[in-house]
Scaffold this motif. Structure first.
Motif, PDB file in Angstrom:
ATOM      1  N   LEU A   1       0.828  -1.210   0.000  1.00 50.63           N
ATOM      2  CA  LEU A   1       0.000   0.000   0.000  1.00 50.63           C
ATOM      3  C   LEU A   1       0.861   1.258   0.000  1.00 50.63           C
ATOM      4  O   LEU A   1       0.526   2.248  -0.648  1.00 50.63           O
ATOM      5  N   ILE A   2       1.987   1.216   0.724  1.00 54.07           N
ATOM      6  CA  ILE A   2       2.827   2.411   0.785  1.00 54.07           C
ATOM      7  C   ILE A   2       3.450   2.706  -0.576  1.00 54.07           C
ATOM      8  O   ILE A   2       3.685   3.858  -0.928  1.00 54.07           O
ATOM      9  N   VAL A   3       3.684   1.653  -1.370  1.00 51.39           N
ATOM     10  CA  VAL A   3       4.206   1.848  -2.727  1.00 51.39           C
ATOM     11  C   VAL A   3       3.167   2.566  -3.582  1.00 51.39           C
ATOM     12  O   VAL A   3       3.471   3.560  -4.256  1.00 51.39           O
ATOM     13  N   CYS A   4       1.938   2.063  -3.562  1.00 51.50           N
ATOM     14  CA  CYS A   4       0.861   2.693  -4.338  1.00 51.50           C
ATOM     15  C   CYS A   4       0.553   4.089  -3.800  1.00 51.50           C
ATOM     16  O   CYS A   4       0.258   5.009  -4.576  1.00 51.50           O
ATOM     17  N   PHE A   5       0.613   4.246  -2.483  1.00 55.61           N
ATOM     18  CA  PHE A   5       0.335   5.533  -1.837  1.00 55.61           C
ATOM     19  C   PHE A   5       1.266   6.614  -2.387  1.00 55.61           C
ATOM     20  O   PHE A   5       0.815   7.671  -2.856  1.00 55.61           O
ATOM     21  N   PHE A   6       2.572   6.368  -2.337  1.00 57.07           N
ATOM     22  CA  PHE A   6       3.521   7.388  -2.768  1.00 57.07           C
ATOM     23  C   PHE A   6       3.558   7.544  -4.288  1.00 57.07           C
ATOM     24  O   PHE A   6       3.740   8.652  -4.798  1.00 57.07           O
ATOM     25  N   ALA A   7       3.379   6.438  -5.017  1.00 55.20           N
ATOM     26  CA  ALA A   7       3.361   6.542  -6.475  1.00 55.20           C
ATOM     27  C   ALA A   7       2.192   7.407  -6.942  1.00 55.20           C
ATOM     28  O   ALA A   7       2.352   8.297  -7.791  1.00 55.20           O
ATOM     29  N   GLU A   8       1.011   7.165  -6.374  1.00 53.52           N
ATOM     30  CA  GLU A   8      -0.166   7.933  -6.778  1.00 53.52           C
ATOM     31  C   GLU A   8      -0.114   9.359  -6.229  1.00 53.52           C
ATOM     32  O   GLU A   8      -0.559  10.304  -6.889  1.00 53.52           O
ATOM     33  N   MET A   9       0.458   9.538  -5.040  1.00 53.26           N
ATOM     34  CA  MET A   9       0.594  10.881  -4.489  1.00 53.26           C
ATOM     35  C   MET A   9       1.437  11.754  -5.417  1.00 53.26           C
ATOM     36  O   MET A   9       1.067  12.896  -5.727  1.00 53.26           O
ATOM     37  N   TRP A  10       2.551  11.218  -5.890  1.00 51.52           N
ATOM     38  CA  TRP A  10       3.422  11.998  -6.772  1.00 51.52           C
ATOM     39  C   TRP A  10       2.824  12.149  -8.166  1.00 51.52           C
ATOM     40  O   TRP A  10       3.030  13.166  -8.833  1.00 51.52           O
TER      41      TRP A  10
ATOM     42  N   LEU B   1       9.822   6.145  -9.777  1.00 53.06           N
ATOM     43  CA  LEU B   1      10.920   5.425  -9.133  1.00 53.06           C
ATOM     44  C   LEU B   1      10.450   4.729  -7.864  1.00 53.06           C
ATOM     45  O   LEU B   1      10.884   3.602  -7.566  1.00 53.06           O
ATOM     46  N   CYS B   2       9.562   5.382  -7.107  1.00 53.52           N
ATOM     47  CA  CYS B   2       8.999   4.741  -5.913  1.00 53.52           C
ATOM     48  C   CYS B   2       8.310   3.432  -6.280  1.00 53.52           C
ATOM     49  O   CYS B   2       8.457   2.410  -5.581  1.00 53.52           O
ATOM     50  N   PHE B   3       7.581   3.449  -7.380  1.00 51.59           N
ATOM     51  CA  PHE B   3       6.840   2.262  -7.795  1.00 51.59           C
ATOM     52  C   PHE B   3       7.778   1.168  -8.300  1.00 51.59           C
ATOM     53  O   PHE B   3       7.624  -0.007  -7.961  1.00 51.59           O
ATOM     54  N   ILE B   4       8.769   1.552  -9.096  1.00 49.92           N
ATOM     55  CA  ILE B   4       9.690   0.559  -9.666  1.00 49.92           C
ATOM     56  C   ILE B   4      10.499  -0.125  -8.570  1.00 49.92           C
ATOM     57  O   ILE B   4      10.609  -1.360  -8.527  1.00 49.92           O
ATOM     58  N   PHE B   5      11.073   0.677  -7.661  1.00 51.93           N
ATOM     59  CA  PHE B   5      11.911   0.102  -6.616  1.00 51.93           C
ATOM     60  C   PHE B   5      11.099  -0.559  -5.504  1.00 51.93           C
ATOM     61  O   PHE B   5      11.654  -1.289  -4.678  1.00 51.93           O
ATOM     62  N   GLY B   6       9.794  -0.307  -5.488  1.00 55.67           N
ATOM     63  CA  GLY B   6       8.952  -0.951  -4.482  1.00 55.67           C
ATOM     64  C   GLY B   6       8.282  -2.216  -4.984  1.00 55.67           C
ATOM     65  O   GLY B   6       7.372  -2.732  -4.327  1.00 55.67           O
ATOM     66  N   LYS B   7       8.714  -2.716  -6.123  1.00 54.12           N
ATOM     67  CA  LYS B   7       8.087  -3.885  -6.750  1.00 54.12           C
ATOM     68  C   LYS B   7       7.999  -5.073  -5.792  1.00 54.12           C
ATOM     69  O   LYS B   7       6.973  -5.759  -5.717  1.00 54.12           O
ATOM     70  N   LYS B   8       9.059  -5.319  -5.021  1.00 53.27           N
ATOM     71  CA  LYS B   8       9.069  -6.484  -4.132  1.00 53.27           C
ATOM     72  C   LYS B   8       7.950  -6.411  -3.097  1.00 53.27           C
ATOM     73  O   LYS B   8       7.414  -7.440  -2.683  1.00 53.27           O
ATOM     74  N   LEU B   9       7.624  -5.196  -2.681  1.00 48.79           N
ATOM     75  CA  LEU B   9       6.585  -5.041  -1.659  1.00 48.79           C
ATOM     76  C   LEU B   9       5.187  -5.353  -2.191  1.00 48.79           C
ATOM     77  O   LEU B   9       4.252  -5.539  -1.415  1.00 48.79           O
ATOM     78  N   LEU B  10       5.049  -5.419  -3.506  1.00 49.64           N
ATOM     79  CA  LEU B  10       3.743  -5.729  -4.110  1.00 49.64           C
ATOM     80  C   LEU B  10       3.425  -7.213  -4.038  1.00 49.64           C
ATOM     81  O   LEU B  10       2.295  -7.624  -4.323  1.00 49.64           O
TER      82      LEU B  10
END
Length: 627
Positions: free
Chosen positions: A31-40, A278-287
């Motif tokens: 969720l934090i990955v999607c949160f920051f990706a969508e926020m930006w 970049l937040c989304f790409i590097f957060g791939k593992k958390l998905l």
């Protein structure tokens, strides 16, 4: 120097973000990955939107009606193209890859906006001589000025549609009064490529939003197991991120765009999108593997033995950009595309209703359609924010937070204009910049959402537990009335306008508060109802219709905004009084439209609520908590 708007924004962020971050610890890490990706992503979108109408009217010198139509073409496609992006993700590449591809397009588009070129200049031709209007890419609030010889002179309007050039010396080559028809005007720019770069950039952005927007929301839902009790609160946290991005976009991009230059505001929007990607790409593992393609092996298959299916999707996505570049400049074609999409998708739903579903299911679908149609009316009024309301903020609103400089010990509270008039900041003083840019008014709506969203959620929950929660039709009626009331605030503020034909900033602040109250009764309720009222096999289609309605509202909103148009010269308003009257007349009309249609919908709600056949009912199940 400390800017008061930025300082206030930091305070609001600290007060609202801390509890959100604490709650996110109890949700899936993705969720934090999607949160920051969508926020930006929303930071980039709303940062660009906060400046767009001013960029068109001040930099390219588009007339108001053309600028509003162009703005409408862009926003219509932004909400229309997700129909394609969602379909491609579901059938082919999956949501994660669609988000990354959309992010790449968005980064390219936003950085492309930073290439502004030289501003367009307007000229006046009289008796074989050419005179240039003063170029001002920022809004000074002053009247347009015409350069005659080595000096410039204020230009005003005459009752017959001509110009009055004030303060001309004796023997000037121009008369003080230029009668209508005695002169001509033209426009030119040193960098004609800049306009093409702009249209290419917004085409990339529209296509990028089409791939990213529908899929990142879908990915949030995939992070939770079926019937996970954290799902609703997870979407609330995600919605907070969206509005936090929007809030800071209007503050920072608006500040840089109007104080430093368009390139700075648009460039910052691009930086924001790059951070989100970049937040989304590097957060791939958390998905945790969520959002992958439905058939990864099929994506590697070659088409005609030349290119894989996956790469073909990307190639076609880039290839479609020139088509959007062409279409986005032609508001009429955008309208036709919207009409065709509407007919096709409604035709499909009606066919399903008549051939596959029961009477109860058809009534529920009918109610969903009524809510969507009502939302079109609401968003048509609400989305004046990016066009007519933005121009009203620039031209007919007093933006200075204080009328005169205030000295509090070592602190100096003053606007940039007041500091200039003082001859600079006194030695030893700390300047608190009390200036407020027109684009900063776009921060009012997300600010009110951050404040009132939990309050509205609490009120609806409180009423639901007692069996008194209003049915969704009544909530929509409330939303329409709030939209209308917001415009009436400005109409009623007319007596407060000063000699400069500007109303107090507080009036516009209240307008956005009423509009936000309406949004909180329409947007989350409407999205929830589409899922409750639709048969499982049609949920995605009905969600598509909901967003198609938003796209249609953007198109209609641009049409409505043209009625608030006024004449400009060199990007400045020629007659502030006429601008005020045109805006208030339009706001009065659409204000009554919101009030009357809201009243009609309220009366119809006593019949329409039965169409839900229990789908919208709520039950107090607190006794089952923990089971």
């Amino acid at each position: 120097m400390i800017n008061i708007v930025i300082a206030a924004g930091l305070l609001v962020t600290l007060l609202t973000a801390i509890p959100v971050i604490v709650q996110m610890r109890h949700h899936p890490r993705g969720l934090i990955v999607c949160f920051f990706a969508e926020m930006w992503e929303r930071f980039s979108y709303y940062g660009m939107r906060a400046l767009l109408i001013y960029y068109l009217t001040r930099h390219f010198l588009f007339p108001d009606d053309k600028a509003s139509a162009q703005y409408g073409s862009y926003t219509t496609l932004v909400y229309l193209l997700p129909l394609i992006g969602g379909l491609v993700a579901d059938r082919l590449i999956g949501t994660r890859k669609a988000i990354v591809f959309g992010g790449v397009l968005l980064v390219l588009g936003h950085f492309g906006m930073a290439f502004e070129g030289k501003p367009t200049q307007e000229f006046l031709h009289y008796q074989g001589q050419t005179y240039g209007f003063e170029v001002r890419t920022t809004n000074s609030g002053d009247a347009p000025r015409l350069e005659v010889g080595n000096a410039s002179y204020e230009v005003g309007a005459t009752p017959d549609g001509g110009y009055q050039i004030k303060g001309l010396p004796a023997g000037a080559p121009l008369p003080e009064i230029l009668e209508k028809g005695s002169f001509t005007k033209s426009k030119a720019t040193e960098t004609p490529w800049a306009e093409h770069a702009f249209f290419l950039s917004i085409a990339l952005i529209a296509m990028g939003v089409g791939f990213l927007k529908p899929n990142i929301s879908s990915l949030v839902g995939q992070l939770y197991r079926e019937k996970d009790p954290r799902r609703d609160s997870g979407f609330q946290l995600y919605y907070f991120g969206i509005n936090m991005g929007s809030f800071w976009a209007a503050i920072l991009c608006g500040y840089l765009g109007e104080r430093v230059g368009w390139w700075a505001g648009f460039g910052l929007a691009g930086v924001g999108m790059l951070i989100g990607l970049l937040c989304f790409i590097f957060g791939k593992k958390l998905l945790e593997g969520k959002g992958e393609a439905p058939n990864p092996a099929a994506l590697k298959q070659k088409v005609a033995g030349v290119i894989s299916k996956e790469n073909l999707v990307y190639l076609l996505g880039f290839a479609a950009v020139p088509l959007i570049y062409f279409v986005i400049q032609r508001n009429t074609i955008v309208g036709y595309a919207l009409g065709v999409a509407t007919v096709l998708i409604l035709g499909y739903v009606f066919t399903q209703m008549f051939t596959k579903f029961s009477r109860v299911e058809n009534f529920r679908l009918g109610l969903a359609m009524v809510l969507t149609l009502s939302s079109v009316v609401f968003w048509t009024l609400f989305e004046q924010a990016g066009s007519s309301l933005s121009l009203f903020a620039e031209r007919n609103t007093t933006l200075d937070l204080i009328a005169e400089p205030i000295r509090l010990g070592a602190l100096l509270l003053a606007t940039p204009g007041q500091v200039t008039a003082m001859g600079g900041v006194p030695e030893g003083a700390l300047w608190i910049d009390m200036g407020f840019n027109a684009s900063n008014t776009q921060s009012f709506n997300p600010f009110f959402i951050l404040v009132f969203a939990p309050i509205f959620a609490g009120i609806f929950t409180f009423l639901a537990k007692r069996g008194k929660d209003p049915d969704p039709v009544k909530k929509f009626a409330f939303g329409l009335v709030m939209a209308g009331m917001g415009f009436f605030v400005l109409v009623w503020s007319a007596p407060l306008a000063g000699a400069d034909f500007r109303v107090p900033l507080f009036c516009l602040f209240l307008t956005y508060m009423f509009h936000t109250w309406g949004e909180l009764a329409v947007s989350p309720v409407g999205l929830s109802q589409q899922t409750k009222l639709s048969p499982t096999v049609l949920v995605s289609t009905m969600m598509a219709i909901w967003f198609l309605g938003t796209s249609g509202a953007q198109y209609l909103a641009a049409f409505v905004a043209t009625f608030a148009s006024t004449e400009t010269v060199g990007g400045q308003v020629l007659d502030p009084s006429a601008a005020l009257q045109a805006s208030l007349k339009t706001f009065n009309t659409i204000g009554w439209a919101g009030i009357i249609l809201g009243g009609v919908l309220f009366l119809l709600s006593f019949v329409l609520k039965g169409w839900a056949h229990g789908a919208s009912d709520t039950v107090d199940d607190t006794s089952k908590a923990g089971h």
